[in-house]
Every structure is written in C-alpha cells, then in structure tokens.
Write a protein that holds these residues in place. Structure first.
Motif, PDB file in Angstrom:
ATOM      1  N   GLY A  65     -35.993  20.219  39.433  1.00  0.00           N
ATOM      2  CA  GLY A  65     -35.684  18.816  39.178  1.00  0.00           C
ATOM      3  C   GLY A  65     -35.547  18.410  37.734  1.00  0.00           C
ATOM      4  N   VAL A  66     -35.608  19.370  36.808  1.00  0.00           N
ATOM      5  CA  VAL A  66     -35.438  19.030  35.390  1.00  0.00           C
ATOM      6  C   VAL A  66     -33.996  18.603  35.150  1.00  0.00           C
ATOM      7  N   ASN A  67     -33.813  17.529  34.393  1.00  0.00           N
ATOM      8  CA  ASN A  67     -32.475  16.963  34.235  1.00  0.00           C
ATOM      9  C   ASN A  67     -32.069  16.787  32.774  1.00  0.00           C
ATOM     10  N   THR A  68     -32.910  17.263  31.846  1.00  0.00           N
ATOM     11  CA  THR A  68     -32.609  17.097  30.426  1.00  0.00           C
ATOM     12  C   THR A  68     -32.759  18.440  29.717  1.00  0.00           C
ATOM     13  N   PHE A  69     -31.699  18.854  29.034  1.00  0.00           N
ATOM     14  CA  PHE A  69     -31.666  20.176  28.409  1.00  0.00           C
ATOM     15  C   PHE A  69     -31.143  20.083  26.973  1.00  0.00           C
ATOM     16  N   VAL A  70     -31.766  20.855  26.099  1.00  0.00           N
ATOM     17  CA  VAL A  70     -31.199  21.094  24.772  1.00  0.00           C
ATOM     18  C   VAL A  70     -30.445  22.413  24.850  1.00  0.00           C
ATOM     19  N   VAL A  71     -29.146  22.374  24.556  1.00  0.00           N
ATOM     20  CA  VAL A  71     -28.297  23.556  24.659  1.00  0.00           C
ATOM     21  C   VAL A  71     -28.084  24.134  23.261  1.00  0.00           C
ATOM     22  N   GLU A  72     -28.252  25.449  23.136  1.00  0.00           N
ATOM     23  CA  GLU A  72     -28.264  26.087  21.819  1.00  0.00           C
ATOM     24  C   GLU A  72     -27.031  26.925  21.514  1.00  0.00           C
ATOM     25  N   SER A  73     -26.120  27.070  22.457  1.00  0.00           N
ATOM     26  CA  SER A  73     -24.922  27.876  22.213  1.00  0.00           C
ATOM     27  C   SER A  73     -23.834  27.485  23.199  1.00  0.00           C
ATOM     28  N   VAL A  74     -22.635  27.952  22.913  1.00  0.00           N
ATOM     29  CA  VAL A  74     -21.521  27.708  23.822  1.00  0.00           C
ATOM     30  C   VAL A  74     -21.769  28.424  25.145  1.00  0.00           C
ATOM     31  N   ASN A  75     -22.335  29.625  25.093  1.00  0.00           N
ATOM     32  CA  ASN A  75     -22.646  30.358  26.327  1.00  0.00           C
ATOM     33  C   ASN A  75     -23.626  29.579  27.192  1.00  0.00           C
ATOM     34  N   GLN A  76     -24.669  29.005  26.572  1.00  0.00           N
ATOM     35  CA  GLN A  76     -25.629  28.213  27.336  1.00  0.00           C
ATOM     36  C   GLN A  76     -24.959  27.004  27.971  1.00  0.00           C
ATOM     37  N   LEU A  77     -24.079  26.368  27.215  1.00  0.00           N
ATOM     38  CA  LEU A  77     -23.389  25.190  27.736  1.00  0.00           C
ATOM     39  C   LEU A  77     -22.543  25.556  28.947  1.00  0.00           C
ATOM     40  N   ALA A  78     -21.821  26.671  28.846  1.00  0.00           N
ATOM     41  CA  ALA A  78     -20.970  27.111  29.955  1.00  0.00           C
ATOM     42  C   ALA A  78     -21.813  27.500  31.168  1.00  0.00           C
ATOM     43  N   LEU A  79     -22.929  28.183  30.931  1.00  0.00           N
ATOM     44  CA  LEU A  79     -23.790  28.610  32.027  1.00  0.00           C
ATOM     45  C   LEU A  79     -24.431  27.411  32.721  1.00  0.00           C
ATOM     46  N   LEU A  80     -24.905  26.451  31.937  1.00  0.00           N
ATOM     47  CA  LEU A  80     -25.502  25.260  32.536  1.00  0.00           C
ATOM     48  C   LEU A  80     -24.452  24.464  33.309  1.00  0.00           C
ATOM     49  N   ASN A  81     -23.254  24.400  32.794  1.00  0.00           N
ATOM     50  CA  ASN A  81     -22.163  23.716  33.497  1.00  0.00           C
ATOM     51  C   ASN A  81     -21.892  24.372  34.844  1.00  0.00           C
ATOM     52  N   GLU A  82     -21.857  25.704  34.857  1.00  0.00           N
ATOM     53  CA  GLU A  82     -21.617  26.451  36.093  1.00  0.00           C
ATOM     54  C   GLU A  82     -22.737  26.236  37.100  1.00  0.00           C
ATOM     55  N   LEU A  83     -23.990  26.367  36.636  1.00  0.00           N
ATOM     56  CA  LEU A  83     -25.128  26.237  37.542  1.00  0.00           C
ATOM     57  C   LEU A  83     -25.294  24.803  38.036  1.00  0.00           C
TER      58      LEU A  83
END
Length: 400
Positions: A108-126
């Motif tokens: 249920g966590v809904n707030t993330f600090v993203v540290e790279s483009v890869n993380q952003l893409a992975l979080l978008n996918e998930l």
C-alpha cells in the motif's frame, strides 16, 4: 550539546548496577518533547528510520505525528508492525529491485523517491500491473562550490539520484502510470552551520524549479532531505530549530511549492540515546593511558567511519581531575577505537562509562557479529522508569 538530565543520570547509575552491560538506553520522555517542539504547519516531517528502527522509538514518533522514510523491506515491515498506515510511508534509497518495489506496492505504499531512469521505468511498469498510480519525487544530484568531505558525498559522484541535465533528457509522458509531483535533493549530512545549510537550500531553488519547467510538470513537493546535525563535542554549535524553520518557510514561498518536506534522522533522535559499557582493562603504554571496554565499534561504529567520537563520561561521581584516555573496544583490530577522550583520573576496571548522542546510528549501524560477542541489550526510559525492550543476545542466537 544535549546534557543528560541529572535525575535520569542518577536513575541510570542505579539501574545499570543491576543490568548486564553493554546496553543502549533511549530517553523516550525527552524524545517526545523534542519532536513536539518541531511541529510546523509549513514543513512536513519524515523520520529516516535508518537512524534508529527500534519499535518503541517509532511508536514515540508516531504519537507526535511524524511520517516515516524507509529504505528497505525490513524497515517497511518494522514501521507497519507498529500500526502505522502505509499512507505515511515514503520509500527512499538508491537500490530498489523489482521484488522490493512490488512488495512496497502490495503493502500500500504510494510515495516513492526515484533515483534513476531505470527505477522510474520499473516503477511505471509495476504500477500498471498492480493497478496503482503512486506519486513520485525524482532525486536530483547537484554540484555546488562546497568542498567539505561528507558522508553523503557532497559534490562527489554518488549512487544517489541523477544530475539535472540527465533528468531533463527524459519525457515524463513515457511514464503515464506514475504521478511525478516533486523533486528530492539530499547531499550533505550532519551539518551544524545553520547559515551554510540555509544557503545550500536556497541555492537549490533555481536549478530545481528550472528542471521542473524543462520536464513540464508542476512542482508541488520539494523534499530537502535531512542533513541537520547534532554536536558531538562541546565546542560545536547547536542548530536552532526556530531559525531553520523560519528560513524553510521562506524557501517554500520562493520555490512556490504546496509542500516542503524534510527527512530527519540524527536531528530527530540522536540526542536522546546513550550507550553504557564497562571498563575491562586499564594500562599505560608508551606513556599513554588506555582503557579497554567490553563493547567498542561492534556496537558503535561511527568513530571508525568518521574519526569523530561520541562524548563519554564516567557513570559515577568522581572528584578527580580529568586526563586523556585512549578508549578501545574488545575487537582484534586497531580500528576498534572509540576515541581519545577526557575522563577522571581514577577511572578503573569495573567502572561503567556512558556515551551520549547515541540515539541515532548506534547499534544498527555497527558491526556486531565480528568476533562473536554478545549483542547489546536495548532499554527505554519512559514515564520515569526503565524497561528492557530487547535482552542481550549470545552469539548462539545468530550463528548457524
């Protein structure tokens, strides 16, 4: 520097006489008052759980309305286990695997600090597969004319975030399953110069607002991380929260953001913890006085990392004048040194020493398994009485 209240010191001396040492003790009464004094309508405060994940510390902060910054699955589960809602949790940290991000979304966590483009893409996918649309802050790493060595890297190349130029090359429309609402920046730790800290914060406004414009999103949240320090020596100055809070309110106005966030670790809990250890040996070598303690960097690693000791005192009254002692722990390495510090001349084998400022980056930052010594107990002082939260544990509790 926060002084141990005299009544607490007297009670601690009495308690430790019957308690197995070494142990940590946390003054929850003092901590609660301190956190209450930080309350502000202008600033949203998060506790960086890495500083001290003890359940009773988290519960104390929860009662004062603090939110929680977690950087691992273990920290997440510890916070949730205290009955804290996932809506008050922020996920930070440079390494976020597919498994970890998926777990955070499931919890249920809904707030993330993203540290790279890869993380952003992975979080978008998930997020798409979990039918979620979390809010995201992009972590930015800037360069300033600031050359001091710092545990968070300062101007050095670190795994934390990306430069503004690197972030500006992405297109947010390519990541429709996340809601980018802000930017995060945190590069300096344990800062004690309020004016320098404020000047760094002010210098961040222009490049961060420019980045938001380049990416074409509304900068609603600005997260300045932490970095607020506490003194470890009596000669060091103390940060004054009202002065910082006033400056932060102005920064919020200048940045034109809806919310300004800070992630406090050391500044929240550091001054409300102590570590008690016993003198096992005293000797003179090459005209220098040495003390060897029952616990050392296996419980307090910070002196070996920063070359800055925790302040120490004798946990009994003494009328003797002070002299300098080299204080070492029990490990078979010369790195196991807690500092060269003044103590009364009559300190002897069997005496107990109490180290202050140990509420943050104490036991869970240490190296407790080396040489298979016991794990220290953890004790809290709450409503005027001591309670052992975790008993000391023998090596057999973790060895296979």
């Amino acid at each position: 520097m926060q002084k141990m209240p005299t009544p607490l010191r007297e009670q601690l001396a009495e308690f430790s006489a019957s308690q197995q040492v070494p142990f940590f003790v946390y003054d929850l009464d003092g901590l609660s008052k301190h956190i209450a004094s930080l309350a502000s309508d202008e600033i949203k405060l998060w506790f960086a759980v890495k500083a001290n994940p003890l359940s009773r510390v988290i519960q104390t902060l929860d009662k004062q309305g603090m939110n929680f910054d977690v950087a691992s699955t273990g920290e997440l589960e510890q916070v949730l286990a205290q009955g804290i809602g996932s809506d008050r949790i922020l996920n930070t940290g440079p390494a976020k695997s597919r498994q970890q991000l998926s777990h955070f979304l499931q919890r249920g966590v809904n707030t993330f600090v993203v540290e790279s483009v890869n993380q952003l893409a992975l979080l978008n996918e998930l997020s798409q597969s979990h039918n979620k649309r979390p809010q995201v802050l992009l972590r930015v790493q800037l360069r300033f004319e600031q050359g001091d060595d710092n545990p968070l890297g300062g101007n050095s190349l670190t795994p934390f975030g990306l430069g503004a130029q690197e972030w500006s090359e992405i297109c947010l429309a390519d990541y429709p399953e996340v809601d980018v609402v802000g930017l995060h920046i945190f590069q300096w730790g344990n800062m004690l110069d309020a004016d320098k800290l404020i000047s760094l914060w002010q210098a961040m406004i222009a490049p961060l607002t420019a980045l938001a414009q380049a990416l074409d999103f509304e900068l609603k949240v600005l997260d300045l991380g932490g970095g607020l320090g506490i003194p470890y020596h009596e000669s060091e100055q103390q940060l004054l929260w009202p002065y910082l809070a006033g400056a932060l309110s102005e920064i919020k106005r200048q940045a034109k953001v809806n919310e300004l966030w800070l992630e406090l670790g050391r500044f929240a809990v550091g001054e409300y913890g102590y570590y008690v250890s016993e003198v096992i040996d005293r000797k003179t070598n090459y005209e220098q006085e040495l003390l060897v303690l029952q616990g050392g960097i296996n419980h307090l690693l910070r002196p070996a990392i920063t070359d800055q000791p925790f302040p120490v005192s004798l946990l009994r009254d003494s009328a003797e004048s002070a002299q300098s002692f080299h204080i070492h722990g029990p490990l078979c390495t010369s790195l196991d040194k807690l500092g060269e510090l003044p103590l009364p001349k009559d300190v002897s084998v069997g005496d107990q020493l109490v180290f202050a400022q140990c509420g943050a980056y104490g036991f869970t930052e240490a190296m407790p398994f080396f040489l298979c010594h016991e794990l220290p107990a953890e004790v809290v002082f709450s409503q005027g009485r001591f309670e052992v939260v975790r008993q000391a544990q023998p090596a057999s509790s973790y060895l296979c």
